[in-house]
Design a protein around this motif. Structure first.
Motif, PDB file in Angstrom:
ATOM      1  N   ALA A  37       7.628  -3.781  12.023  1.00  0.00           N
ATOM      2  CA  ALA A  37       8.028  -4.155  10.875  1.00  0.00           C
ATOM      3  C   ALA A  37       6.990  -3.925   9.690  1.00  0.00           C
ATOM      4  O   ALA A  37       5.650  -3.814  10.142  1.00  0.00           O
ATOM      5  N   GLN A  38       7.328  -3.643   8.435  1.00  0.00           N
ATOM      6  CA  GLN A  38       6.387  -3.403   7.596  1.00  0.00           C
ATOM      7  C   GLN A  38       5.723  -4.975   7.232  1.00  0.00           C
ATOM      8  O   GLN A  38       6.371  -5.926   7.199  1.00  0.00           O
ATOM      9  N   VAL A  39       4.557  -4.945   6.790  1.00  0.00           N
ATOM     10  CA  VAL A  39       3.525  -6.197   6.638  1.00  0.00           C
ATOM     11  C   VAL A  39       3.391  -6.173   5.196  1.00  0.00           C
ATOM     12  O   VAL A  39       2.887  -5.103   4.643  1.00  0.00           O
ATOM     13  N   THR A  40       3.172  -7.285   4.699  1.00  0.00           N
ATOM     14  CA  THR A  40       2.647  -7.684   3.450  1.00  0.00           C
ATOM     15  C   THR A  40       1.517  -8.398   3.643  1.00  0.00           C
ATOM     16  O   THR A  40       1.626  -9.588   4.046  1.00  0.00           O
ATOM     17  N   THR A  41       0.234  -8.008   3.115  1.00  0.00           N
ATOM     18  CA  THR A  41      -0.664  -8.746   3.391  1.00  0.00           C
ATOM     19  C   THR A  41      -1.645  -8.844   1.930  1.00  0.00           C
ATOM     20  O   THR A  41      -1.774  -8.046   1.160  1.00  0.00           O
ATOM     21  N   ALA A  42      -2.056 -10.007   1.663  1.00  0.00           N
ATOM     22  CA  ALA A  42      -2.880 -10.661   0.693  1.00  0.00           C
ATOM     23  C   ALA A  42      -4.372 -10.421   0.560  1.00  0.00           C
ATOM     24  O   ALA A  42      -4.763 -10.651   1.785  1.00  0.00           O
ATOM     25  N   VAL A  43      -4.734  -9.645  -0.338  1.00  0.00           N
ATOM     26  CA  VAL A  43      -6.191  -9.041  -0.358  1.00  0.00           C
ATOM     27  C   VAL A  43      -6.859  -9.546  -1.769  1.00  0.00           C
ATOM     28  O   VAL A  43      -6.615  -9.269  -2.564  1.00  0.00           O
ATOM     29  N   SER A  44      -7.663 -10.694  -1.498  1.00  0.00           N
ATOM     30  CA  SER A  44      -8.444 -11.051  -2.579  1.00  0.00           C
ATOM     31  C   SER A  44      -9.636 -10.702  -2.751  1.00  0.00           C
ATOM     32  O   SER A  44     -10.699 -10.683  -1.914  1.00  0.00           O
ATOM     33  N   CYS A  45     -10.005 -10.070  -3.849  1.00  0.00           N
ATOM     34  CA  CYS A  45     -11.357  -9.547  -4.216  1.00  0.00           C
ATOM     35  C   CYS A  45     -12.356 -10.465  -5.050  1.00  0.00           C
ATOM     36  O   CYS A  45     -13.230 -10.151  -5.472  1.00  0.00           O
ATOM     37  N   SER A  46     -11.525 -11.701  -5.261  1.00  0.00           N
ATOM     38  CA  SER A  46     -12.372 -12.434  -6.129  1.00  0.00           C
ATOM     39  C   SER A  46     -13.771 -12.946  -5.504  1.00  0.00           C
ATOM     40  O   SER A  46     -14.771 -13.085  -6.227  1.00  0.00           O
ATOM     41  N   ALA A  47     -13.696 -13.170  -4.194  1.00  0.00           N
ATOM     42  CA  ALA A  47     -14.778 -13.846  -3.629  1.00  0.00           C
ATOM     43  C   ALA A  47     -15.664 -12.646  -2.662  1.00  0.00           C
ATOM     44  O   ALA A  47     -16.788 -12.718  -2.771  1.00  0.00           O
ATOM     45  N   ASN A  48     -14.825 -11.637  -2.557  1.00  0.00           N
ATOM     46  CA  ASN A  48     -15.444 -10.406  -1.822  1.00  0.00           C
ATOM     47  C   ASN A  48     -14.978  -9.086  -2.502  1.00  0.00           C
ATOM     48  O   ASN A  48     -13.862  -8.423  -1.995  1.00  0.00           O
ATOM     49  N   PRO A  49     -15.851  -8.450  -3.544  1.00  0.00           N
ATOM     50  CA  PRO A  49     -15.215  -7.421  -4.116  1.00  0.00           C
ATOM     51  C   PRO A  49     -15.007  -6.244  -3.296  1.00  0.00           C
ATOM     52  O   PRO A  49     -14.496  -5.236  -3.765  1.00  0.00           O
ATOM     53  N   GLY A  50     -15.752  -6.316  -2.218  1.00  0.00           N
ATOM     54  CA  GLY A  50     -15.466  -5.046  -1.176  1.00  0.00           C
ATOM     55  C   GLY A  50     -14.438  -5.076  -0.244  1.00  0.00           C
ATOM     56  O   GLY A  50     -14.486  -4.293   0.739  1.00  0.00           O
ATOM     57  N   ALA A  51     -13.488  -6.137  -0.614  1.00  0.00           N
ATOM     58  CA  ALA A  51     -12.448  -6.436   0.611  1.00  0.00           C
ATOM     59  C   ALA A  51     -11.297  -5.278   0.692  1.00  0.00           C
ATOM     60  O   ALA A  51     -10.627  -5.283   1.732  1.00  0.00           O
ATOM     61  N   ALA A  55      -9.198  -3.265   4.151  1.00  0.00           N
ATOM     62  CA  ALA A  55      -7.695  -3.638   4.210  1.00  0.00           C
ATOM     63  C   ALA A  55      -6.833  -2.642   4.171  1.00  0.00           C
ATOM     64  O   ALA A  55      -5.679  -2.368   5.044  1.00  0.00           O
ATOM     65  N   ILE A  56      -7.157  -1.563   3.537  1.00  0.00           N
ATOM     66  CA  ILE A  56      -6.417  -0.324   3.597  1.00  0.00           C
ATOM     67  C   ILE A  56      -6.494   0.528   4.587  1.00  0.00           C
ATOM     68  O   ILE A  56      -5.539   0.824   5.178  1.00  0.00           O
ATOM     69  N   THR A  57      -7.812   0.325   5.113  1.00  0.00           N
ATOM     70  CA  THR A  57      -8.131   1.044   6.554  1.00  0.00           C
ATOM     71  C   THR A  57      -7.123   0.546   7.860  1.00  0.00           C
ATOM     72  O   THR A  57      -6.801   1.234   8.585  1.00  0.00           O
ATOM     73  N   ALA A  58      -7.310  -1.043   7.553  1.00  0.00           N
ATOM     74  CA  ALA A  58      -6.512  -1.687   8.726  1.00  0.00           C
ATOM     75  C   ALA A  58      -5.056  -1.606   8.701  1.00  0.00           C
ATOM     76  O   ALA A  58      -4.354  -1.922   9.726  1.00  0.00           O
ATOM     77  N   ALA A  59      -4.535  -1.332   7.537  1.00  0.00           N
ATOM     78  CA  ALA A  59      -2.976  -1.473   7.349  1.00  0.00           C
ATOM     79  C   ALA A  59      -2.437  -0.386   8.144  1.00  0.00           C
ATOM     80  O   ALA A  59      -2.819   0.781   8.151  1.00  0.00           O
ATOM     81  N   SER A  60      -1.034  -0.627   8.326  1.00  0.00           N
ATOM     82  CA  SER A  60      -0.252   0.277   9.038  1.00  0.00           C
ATOM     83  C   SER A  60       0.464   1.034   7.834  1.00  0.00           C
ATOM     84  O   SER A  60       0.798   0.446   6.936  1.00  0.00           O
ATOM     85  N   PRO A  61       0.865   2.378   8.212  1.00  0.00           N
ATOM     86  CA  PRO A  61       1.777   2.987   7.531  1.00  0.00           C
ATOM     87  C   PRO A  61       3.101   2.225   6.970  1.00  0.00           C
ATOM     88  O   PRO A  61       3.793   1.654   7.827  1.00  0.00           O
ATOM     89  N   GLY A  62       3.281   2.160   5.747  1.00  0.00           N
ATOM     90  CA  GLY A  62       4.556   1.245   5.138  1.00  0.00           C
ATOM     91  C   GLY A  62       4.278  -0.043   4.831  1.00  0.00           C
ATOM     92  O   GLY A  62       4.918  -0.730   4.259  1.00  0.00           O
ATOM     93  N   ASP A  63       2.956  -0.496   4.951  1.00  0.00           N
ATOM     94  CA  ASP A  63       2.584  -1.753   4.571  1.00  0.00           C
ATOM     95  C   ASP A  63       2.368  -1.938   3.199  1.00  0.00           C
ATOM     96  O   ASP A  63       2.153  -1.120   2.368  1.00  0.00           O
ATOM     97  N   THR A  64       2.374  -3.161   2.710  1.00  0.00           N
ATOM     98  CA  THR A  64       2.057  -3.299   1.213  1.00  0.00           C
ATOM     99  C   THR A  64       0.899  -4.589   1.158  1.00  0.00           C
ATOM    100  O   THR A  64       0.764  -5.420   1.993  1.00  0.00           O
ATOM    101  N   LEU A  65      -0.127  -4.098   0.239  1.00  0.00           N
ATOM    102  CA  LEU A  65      -1.269  -4.986   0.118  1.00  0.00           C
ATOM    103  C   LEU A  65      -0.934  -5.761  -1.194  1.00  0.00           C
ATOM    104  O   LEU A  65      -0.835  -4.843  -2.328  1.00  0.00           O
ATOM    105  N   LEU A  66      -1.124  -7.119  -1.288  1.00  0.00           N
ATOM    106  CA  LEU A  66      -1.138  -7.597  -2.537  1.00  0.00           C
ATOM    107  C   LEU A  66      -2.486  -7.996  -3.292  1.00  0.00           C
ATOM    108  O   LEU A  66      -3.204  -8.663  -2.339  1.00  0.00           O
ATOM    109  N   VAL A  67      -2.669  -7.295  -4.155  1.00  0.00           N
ATOM    110  CA  VAL A  67      -4.508  -7.375  -4.617  1.00  0.00           C
ATOM    111  C   VAL A  67      -4.543  -8.021  -5.809  1.00  0.00           C
ATOM    112  O   VAL A  67      -3.736  -8.265  -6.676  1.00  0.00           O
TER     113      VAL A  67
END
Length: 317
Positions: A37-51, A55-67
């Motif tokens: 399955a394609q996965v949608t993951t929330a990535v907040s840089c508010s507390a961690n600007p380097g996050a 997250a890009i490295t850990a994501a699987s092909p086809g995933d979506t990151l909500l930044v």
């Protein structure tokens, strides 16, 4: 002088919270397992600007990151991935390279993002694309290529820009806004306020490399050294459709400098300035190739609309 990284050209030019919806078939004889399955993951840089990069490295092909927030880069994407901003998230290149680099073979969508403060030593301050990239509802601004081409974007693959802005970018070489060495489509977008040695707004390089400008505007860009304030089509193919090229400045070809194949359909080239004196092509300078105007208007450019005189059929004054 046109500057393109690593090449010498004629005319003194050098051009450069996870949400998963997977349903697994378990224990059923003869059933083919479902694709991951394609996965949608929330990535907040508010507390961690380097996050974001982890997250890009850990994501699987086809995933979506909500930044969300302001993420500090630069960032490299080498897989099929969607990055979608929440409340116009910012990707900040931290003056440490191209803000976003898309690797060869990757299919990437960047949506609702601000890409800024990239500084690439070679080419592509904001974006360096070697894959298939779509940029939608986004802004590429305030990036630099201090010793190369493509202040905002350097495209070596297939790039589509939709409902976006490319503005206030700077390159020492060609293409202050966008330097194209591949296949570029700009639709319903604006390229403005950029500065390059040549091709202040968009630079298109060799034969077989294409630019399609559709229902868009290219304005207030500057070629500081010589040619093509708004658009410079060196030897490639460029189509301008339903678009406006205005208030750009260069020594030759204030609006457009053409040496390849240029077709303008239902478009307007106006209020551009060439500073090279009479015959320098305030609107369009035809250095070679072909220029076809189809229901298009070239007017109110300084010191002339098209040059050399009589070189562009249907253009007068």
């Amino acid at each position: 002088m046109l500057i393109e990284v690593g090449r010498s050209l004629p005319r003194r030019w050098v051009a450069s919270a996870t949400v998963a919806g997977a349903v697994a078939a378990v224990g059923l004889t003869g059933v083919v397992p479902a694709a991951a399955a394609q996965v949608t993951t929330a990535v907040s840089c508010s507390a961690n600007p380097g996050a974001l990069q982890p997250a890009i490295t850990a994501a699987s092909p086809g995933d979506t990151l909500l930044v969300s927030g302001t993420c500090t880069g630069p960032f490299t994407i080498n897989k099929n991935l969607t990055l979608r901003g929440v409340s116009r998230a910012v990707l900040d290149g931290n003056q440490a390279g191209s803000t976003v680099t898309v690797g060869s073979g990757a299919q990437v969508l960047l949506d609702r993002l601000v890409l800024t403060h990239g500084s690439a030593a070679s080419a592509g301050g904001g974006i360096r694309n070697e894959g298939t990239l779509t940029v939608t509802n986004s802004a590429v601004r305030d990036n630099t290529a201090p010793s190369g081409a493509g202040g905002g974007i350097h495209n070596l693959g297939t790039l589509t820009v939709v409902s976006s802005t490319v503005s206030a970018n700077y390159s020492l070489g060609a293409g202050g806004g966008i330097n194209n060495n591949g296949y570029l489509t700009v639709r319903s977008s604006s390229v403005f306020g950029n500065s390059g040695d040549n091709g202040g707004g968009i630079f298109n390089y060799l034969a077989g490399q294409t630019v399609a400008l559709i229902q868009s505007s290219v304005h207030h860009n500057t070629a500081r050294v010589s040619d093509g304030g708004g658009l410079l089509n060196y030897q490639g193919e460029m189509t301008v459709s339903g678009s406006t090229v205005y208030s750009n400045t260069a020594t030759f070809g204030g609006g457009i400098w053409n040496g390849g194949t240029l077709t303008a359909t239902r478009s307007t080239v106006l209020l551009n300035t060439a500073t090279g004196g009479p015959g320098s092509g305030g609107g369009i300078y035809k250095a070679g190739g072909t220029v076809a105007l189809d229901r298009s208007v070239v007017r109110s450019n300084t010191p002339d609309n098209c040059a050399p005189p009589g070189s562009v059929l249907g253009c007068t004054g």
